[in-house]
Motif scaffolding. Sequence first.
Motif: not given
Length: 346
Positions: A158-169
């Motif tokens: 969950s953390l890994k994908n949320l970090q990826g989402y924030m960085l992408w955005r």
Amino acid sequence: RRPAKGAVGGGAKVEDESSLDLPRVYHNSRESFHSMDLSPASQPSLARDGAGDSFDRDGGPKLVKKVVKKVGVKLTDSVRSISPRKFCSGRSLDGSLSKRDEDVLWLRDESRKTISALEYSFHGTVDLESDVPEMQEEDAAFTCERFLKGFSYNRSKSLKNLQGYMLWRCNSERVVEENIVESLKARKVYVLEGRNRMGGPCVLIVARNHDMFKTGSEETVKLLTYSLDKAIGLMDRSQGVTQATVILDLENVGWKSLDVEALKNIMLFFQNFFPERVSTAVFWKAPGVFNALWRVVKPFLSDMTKSKILFARKPEDLNKKVELKYLPACLGGQAKDSAMIPIDQL
């Protein structure tokens, strides 16, 4: 001055999930990561240089965790002293909290650490909370709960994908019509006038209008982003509406439209960047040859994602999710085809 926004890339291979070329954030070379200069003068270049991160077997961007860890280890003390409000609230996770509440608080606090470390590393040239409004105070808990549920309450994933989402955005401009002219001209995505049985929007993707020789992975990802943002804007969370139904119309699909890369991008994009935003993904009248593509993509999906897939051939199948009076005639429903609104006309 804010650094230039990152771009999305194309050219994904299908043999390995790690090659999926969704919107990327930092260097896509492991060697270049280890040689990165983390001195103050180099920080703004990180956002400009990186075209993207590929996904690993857990579903998370490979380099995000490494970047955050490397930056965070160097900057933890400084960040705590400069922006303590964005760090862990310090609330004790005692027995009065449920396990789910503990998970949400943990993910919220860890994501704030990521935001603080990255904002500090870029010396104030990026504002993640502005770029990622889902992580502002009133929405953070809801967003964290979505990512936790989408990854079966596995904290690490969950953390890994949320970090990826924030960085992408924060490294991607909001997609506008000018970025996806060919896809909009081809009328690939519609929204139905009626809602699904839970009150959420219904998004219709017409596969036969896609030509993989004219539209690459980059524009496909931009079209998905544009469409999901539009659909989310139609959701009323105060009424408990947080998910859409997505119908992939595969009737009369030709070879030029049977794009395994596009299918893989669609499914992993929903799974990794928009967990719990799609209640059901309906494959309408999939031809026999589609099964070959599905066998390639299916192993890369989580059990949670696979449980949301519905293969439908009869209107009665669709009626389980959307009332027939809202379905257009082309899907065997009772509404006129004019009830399909092109996504750019919302």
